[in-house]
Design a protein around this motif. Sequence first.
Motif, mmCIF file in Angstrom:
data_model
loop_
_atom_site.group_PDB
_atom_site.id
_atom_site.type_symbol
_atom_site.label_atom_id
_atom_site.label_comp_id
_atom_site.label_asym_id
_atom_site.label_seq_id
_atom_site.Cartn_x
_atom_site.Cartn_y
_atom_site.Cartn_z
ATOM 1 N N UNK A 88 0.812 -1.212 0.000
ATOM 2 C CA UNK A 88 0.000 0.000 0.000
ATOM 3 C C UNK A 88 0.850 1.268 0.000
ATOM 4 N N UNK B 117 -3.123 6.990 -5.572
ATOM 5 C CA UNK B 117 -3.310 7.490 -6.936
ATOM 6 C C UNK B 117 -4.436 8.519 -6.967
ATOM 7 N N UNK B 118 -4.129 9.667 -7.556
ATOM 8 C CA UNK B 118 -5.167 10.678 -7.791
ATOM 9 C C UNK B 118 -5.287 10.905 -9.287
ATOM 10 N N UNK C 19 -8.926 11.190 -5.351
ATOM 11 C CA UNK C 19 -8.169 9.977 -5.017
ATOM 12 C C UNK C 19 -8.890 8.771 -5.632
ATOM 13 N N UNK C 20 -8.191 8.043 -6.487
ATOM 14 C CA UNK C 20 -8.816 6.864 -7.094
ATOM 15 C C UNK C 20 -8.279 5.562 -6.498
ATOM 16 N N UNK C 21 -7.170 5.665 -5.771
ATOM 17 C CA UNK C 21 -6.662 4.467 -5.094
ATOM 18 C C UNK C 21 -5.900 4.864 -3.840
ATOM 19 N N UNK C 22 -6.280 4.259 -2.722
ATOM 20 C CA UNK C 22 -5.538 4.486 -1.481
ATOM 21 C C UNK C 22 -5.703 3.285 -0.554
ATOM 22 N N UNK C 23 -4.910 3.292 0.479
ATOM 23 C CA UNK C 23 -4.984 2.209 1.458
ATOM 24 C C UNK C 23 -6.392 2.140 2.040
ATOM 25 N N UNK C 24 -6.995 0.946 2.066
ATOM 26 C CA UNK C 24 -8.337 0.844 2.660
ATOM 27 C C UNK C 24 -8.296 1.123 4.167
ATOM 28 N N UNK C 25 -9.425 1.607 4.666
ATOM 29 C CA UNK C 25 -9.522 1.988 6.083
ATOM 30 C C UNK C 25 -9.359 0.767 7.000
ATOM 31 N N UNK D 61 -7.462 -1.605 6.787
ATOM 32 C CA UNK D 61 -6.076 -2.065 6.896
ATOM 33 C C UNK D 61 -5.321 -1.033 7.724
ATOM 34 N N UNK E 149 -4.881 -6.512 1.609
ATOM 35 C CA UNK E 149 -5.516 -5.278 1.136
ATOM 36 C C UNK E 149 -6.872 -5.572 0.497
#
Lengths: 353, 68, 253
Positions: B62, B66-67, C3-9, C11, C29
């Motif tokens: 992780x 990405x934005x 934001x189109x991708x980030x660490x899930x909450x 996790x 993930x």
Amino acid sequence: MAEKVLMKGNEAIAEAAILAGCRHYFGYPITPQTEIAAYMAKKMPKIGGTFLQAESEIAAINMVYGVSSTGKRVMTSSSSPGISLKSEGLSYLAGADLPALVVNVQRGGPGLGGIQPSQSDYFQATRGAGHGDFRMIVLAPASVQEMAELTVKGFELADEYRMTSLILADGTMGQMMEPVSLDITVKPQPEKPWAVTGTKCARFHNSINSLSLVPEELEKFNSDRYERYAKVEANEAMAEEYMVDDAEVVIAAFGIAARVSKNAVNEARKQGIKAGLIRPITLWPFPKEVFADAAKHAKAFISVELSMGQMIEDVRLSTRCRVPVTLCNRAGGMIPSPEQVLAAIKQANGGEA
Amino acid sequence: MAKLTFKTDFCKGCGLCVDACPKKLLRLANEKINKKGHHPAEITDQSACVGCASCALMCPDCVIQVER
Amino acid sequence: MAVVFQKPKALADIPMHYCPGCTHGIIHRLVAEVIDELGIEGKTIGIAPVGCSVMAYNYFTCDMIEAAHGRAPAIATGVKRSDPENHIVFTYQGDGDLASIGMAETVHAAARNENITVIFVNNAIYGMTGGQMAPTSLPGQITQTSPYGRDPKLCGYPIRVCEMLSQLEGPEYLERVTVNSVANIRKAKKAIKKAFQNQIDGKGFSLVEVVSSCPTNWGMTPQAALKWIDDNMIPYYPLGVYKDRTAEQEAAK
């Protein structure tokens, strides 16, 4: 006076567990305790509880681990070979500080042994229930009434000290029928903030765990646990004393052996021998003080056991070997007779056997 | 128009993101060492990134946000 | 920009101890993303195994339990049955845990159609103890305890868990996926989501087998390990749905 009902010892345990608020039972069939499972199988579905016949003793104790993790009262029961299988789970329960009630209706061993009554799991219960430094509260009922009362007490102690309570009974106690009063007071269950019940996204997550890779931390977990055990030892030891005050020959016996021994003590008294009986009700913590006190006036102790002699070690330790302690025993499913115990008393008193 | 943000100290330098990028825009920075002692991943040309998030999907740690 | 991708909450924001390129991180993930998307973090209780993912109890933000080796399905049974309406329960287990020491617990939880979700990570090796032969190690595979290659004459054949469990009447859903490419990761997530949704819908035992890699103990780069999955693991462990009772029932209508 409360109404009494005629019950088998095994059924009294089951009914008392329900009374104590236990709604989850997991087990695997094994003689001579299967009545507990059968009783639960009938009762639990009717009161919204869970009865599940597990695929093994190992699975059953881990199902217990699961329910206990969520903070609810839960139990399993088995007999000697089955308890050996549960020993992994007993160690993990201790390592995760989870309360549970486990019943061992003992049969003769080792190995598959037999199905007749025995007390030969004393070492396992009080010393070697599994790997690692840990203790269980071990309760030894000697009547069907006590089967019920100690079940309730077992749940309460387990919750209070976050450890396993083990009812150490035997085939006779399990099968015996006696009148029982189920008018037993149950204390309110304590809060369990450590339980895993879902965070509701409102608190940091709880972990039920026995892993600790940092030796300093693991040492501290062990020390803290033993501080709790010290409190149990200080506060919870129980014994019945019968004609001990002036006794010169003192018998140590628990469970069915104590019932036999009581008859022998009565007979000895009739014959002019000052005999008495100490019946430990808790095998761990062992009622050391009672034995130490009796050793001040007794000239001999006899440990009466349905084993090759296991509790005798605790009797010797508690009396600090100040007086001779002899063994009067039967094993393999045999029970000593009152005559055998009386003969041992006479011999210890200095007379002919 | 896309933007990648690297949590550099979480990167273990496995390089799975490098292979995942369809436009070959990522590299392991051989001249840098992060807190864990790895050469961390970085983007060579941010302006060419379309924000497909393949790198982030492949990353086991992780590291990448990405934005777009 | 959004934001189109980030660490899930679901996790935790802490580094995981896994080796570089280990796919456990990806699978963690995916589970966390599914927990987020289904909005079940507050009622989820996860059971960690013994093995490389033993410390999973630190990585998920939901309540967690650490199990004895192989016993996660039995513990999950207890947790689920203690409050079936309010607990979402998943186990996360490796191949040694699930298919060797815990095989009985796995099979019987499946046979009971226990309403739990099982994430089964199959990388054909014991990682935590340093690379010994697993119940799923391939014929000929060299490990610390099969130094001349796994010899089926000596130690039998690897176990195909999905195929085996699919013979049972009990389980609701069994699928084998892998995470060795972006496309496969997307498919894996769909399967994991379905396995959780099934539990929410009360459908019963759902197991997703994730064919995974172990670069360290396979003795290769993370990239080569992902290719090894394609070349060696998938031919023995074909991907796909092995049981989907609901789909079968609908097809029969």
